[in-house]
Design a protein around this motif. Structure first.
Motif, mmCIF file in Angstrom:
data_model
loop_
_atom_site.group_PDB
_atom_site.id
_atom_site.type_symbol
_atom_site.label_atom_id
_atom_site.label_comp_id
_atom_site.label_asym_id
_atom_site.label_seq_id
_atom_site.Cartn_x
_atom_site.Cartn_y
_atom_site.Cartn_z
ATOM 1 N N ILE A 14 1.058 -1.347 -0.053
ATOM 2 C CA ILE A 14 -0.076 -0.132 0.462
ATOM 3 C C ILE A 14 0.515 0.956 -0.174
ATOM 4 O O ILE A 14 -0.157 2.691 0.347
ATOM 5 C CB ILE A 14 -1.179 0.247 1.322
ATOM 6 N N LEU A 244 -3.831 -0.215 12.953
ATOM 7 C CA LEU A 244 -1.898 0.131 12.743
ATOM 8 C C LEU A 244 -2.120 1.359 12.068
ATOM 9 O O LEU A 244 -1.641 2.208 10.977
ATOM 10 C CB LEU A 244 -1.753 -0.899 12.432
ATOM 11 N N GLY A 245 -3.577 1.756 10.704
ATOM 12 C CA GLY A 245 -3.860 2.902 10.793
ATOM 13 C C GLY A 245 -3.690 3.914 10.389
ATOM 14 O O GLY A 245 -3.423 5.411 9.877
ATOM 15 N N VAL A 262 4.002 2.707 11.323
ATOM 16 C CA VAL A 262 4.718 2.520 12.435
ATOM 17 C C VAL A 262 3.852 0.183 11.151
ATOM 18 O O VAL A 262 4.722 -0.306 11.495
ATOM 19 C CB VAL A 262 3.795 1.558 13.285
ATOM 20 N N HIS A 263 2.735 1.267 10.332
ATOM 21 C CA HIS A 263 2.190 -0.671 10.219
ATOM 22 C C HIS A 263 2.577 -1.151 9.007
ATOM 23 O O HIS A 263 4.324 -0.202 8.040
ATOM 24 C CB HIS A 263 1.391 -0.334 9.339
ATOM 25 N N GLY A 264 2.297 -2.187 8.207
ATOM 26 C CA GLY A 264 4.088 -2.531 6.916
ATOM 27 C C GLY A 264 3.542 -2.522 5.484
ATOM 28 O O GLY A 264 2.299 -1.932 5.817
ATOM 29 N N ALA A 266 1.222 -4.165 3.912
ATOM 30 C CA ALA A 266 -0.523 -4.238 4.132
ATOM 31 C C ALA A 266 -1.347 -5.352 2.570
ATOM 32 O O ALA A 266 -1.205 -4.809 2.039
ATOM 33 C CB ALA A 266 -0.952 -3.580 4.514
ATOM 34 N N ILE A 269 -4.536 -5.349 0.746
ATOM 35 C CA ILE A 269 -5.280 -4.374 0.797
ATOM 36 C C ILE A 269 -4.898 -4.109 0.186
ATOM 37 O O ILE A 269 -5.123 -2.940 -0.868
ATOM 38 C CB ILE A 269 -5.405 -3.914 1.624
ATOM 39 N N ASP A 317 -10.784 0.473 7.893
ATOM 40 C CA ASP A 317 -9.957 -0.161 8.805
ATOM 41 C C ASP A 317 -10.837 0.818 10.024
ATOM 42 O O ASP A 317 -10.598 0.524 11.631
ATOM 43 C CB ASP A 317 -8.739 -0.018 8.439
#
Ligand code: ATP
Length: 336
Positions: A14, A244-245, A262-264, A266, A269, A317
């Protein structure tokens, strides 16, 4: 305002979608920059390059400030983490991850005022990546903690508490079991605390910390911790305030800084146009404050809070039905 140069690494998954959304919002708010696009993650691998190519590292070193989208790290096999390579190569020794309640969010803590920051060590610990297999049935990893590493991390955290007018700093550790490694971290924490009598210094064992965070998150102010605990505890904190979003981060070193969510990446999606760009946007606001553009950061922050407060245009989310594009347009509309 003069145009300044900022490195942009869209990454993969993403990453490109949320990077486009973030830059659109920054520009709509009046922030002018020459965006220098750099490759890392899958686009680099597709060209037979390492996930964090040396020329990307050189460019960030030269430019000094970068906004980075996520890059996929395969589990258990495949290429090494682009992020770990980036943090080590540029000696981005501290990772700052704020967690704050936002208006209009649902969930267990919707009425609890959470406003804490995790200061995570970024280059040592089990992330030094020293693993070996002396026997087919035995795998070992080396946990590396150094005294200078603990000192600069703790100094950064104490200084940050002061600068931001906060009060408490809590060291998170497992020194009851890891007596040498975490013991060294704890010793250095309390040695540094002597220079900051105005800061309330305390410590907590990481498992108890996790329990306390899900019972009384409002009691925490700033937490300082080693790399692995910081990684896990910061995802837990992201979950407290909507997932995380929303979770932003900054990787800071002596000479350069890289801002990333922080998130990967994803992958579940990616390419669907439904990712929430807020975490990368909030990371970009940390970047703006870091380079002295706090006013524009405040303006964008207010527009995001208004968007969440109204709750009409939310990504999936967050329990809504809006696309990345619709959310971006709404934040831009709320810039006024
Ligand atoms: P990594 O190991 O690289 O940190 P991860 O395994 O933690 O990655 P993520 O890529 O962060 O995994 O995704 C975890 C879950 O959160 C996935 O279901 C993903 O779709 C969701 N997610 C992560 N970021 C976002 C986002 N910006 N918007 C919406 N959902 C997201």
């Amino acid at each position: 305002m003069d145009k300044r140069r900022i490195a942009v690494i869209p990454g993969d998954g993403i990453g490109p979608e949320i990077t486009t959304a973030t830059l659109e919002i920054l520009e709509a708010a009046g922030f002018k920059a020459e965006w220098i696009y750099l490759e890392a993650g899958q686009p680099a691998i597709d060209k037979g390059r390492p996930p964090m190519p040396p020329e990307t590292l050189d460019a960030i070193r030269e430019i000094g400030t970068a906004l980075k989208g996520p890059t996929t790290t395969p589990v258990g096999k495949g290429h090494p983490s682009a992020n770990v390579a980036l943090r080590k190569a540029l000696d981005l020794f501290v990772n700052v991850r704020p967690t704050r309640s936002l208006p209009g969010l649902q969930g267990y803590f919707k009425d609890t005022p959470i406003n804490l920051i995790i200061v995570r060590e970024n280059t040592e610990d089990l992330y030094a990546g020293i693993e070996f297999q002396p026997h087919p049935d035995i795998a070992q990893a080396v946990k590396v903690i150094t005294r200078p590493g603990c000192r600069r991390l703790c100094k950064y955290a104490f200084e940050m508490v002061r600068e931001q007018g906060r009060k408490k700093l809590t060291a998170v550790h497992k020194a009851n079991i890891m007596k040498l490694t975490d013991g060294m971290f704890l010793d250095e924490f309390y040695a540094m605390a002597k220079n900051y009598p105005d800061v309330e210094a305390s410590d907590i064992i990481v498992d108890n910390c996790c329990m306390q965070l899900v019972i009384h998150p409002e009691k925490f102010d700033v937490l300082v911790t080693e790399n692995l605990y910081g990684d896990i505890v910061s995802d837990l904190c992201a979950g407290l305030v909507g997932g995380l979003g929303l979770a932003a981060g900054a990787n800071i070193g002596e000479h350069c800084a890289v801002f990333e969510a922080v998130h990967g990446s994803a992958p579940d999606i990616a390419g669907k146009g439904i990712a929430n760009p807020t975490a990368l946007l909030f990371s970009a606001l940390m970047m703006l404050r870091h380079i002295g553009e706090g006013e524009i950061a405040d303006k964008i922050g207010a527009a995001v809070l208004k968007t969440f407060g109204e709750g009409k245009v939310m990504t999936r989310d967050m329990g809504g039905t809006s696309s990345t594009f619709q959310f971006t347009a709404e934040v831009i509309r709320n810039l006024g």
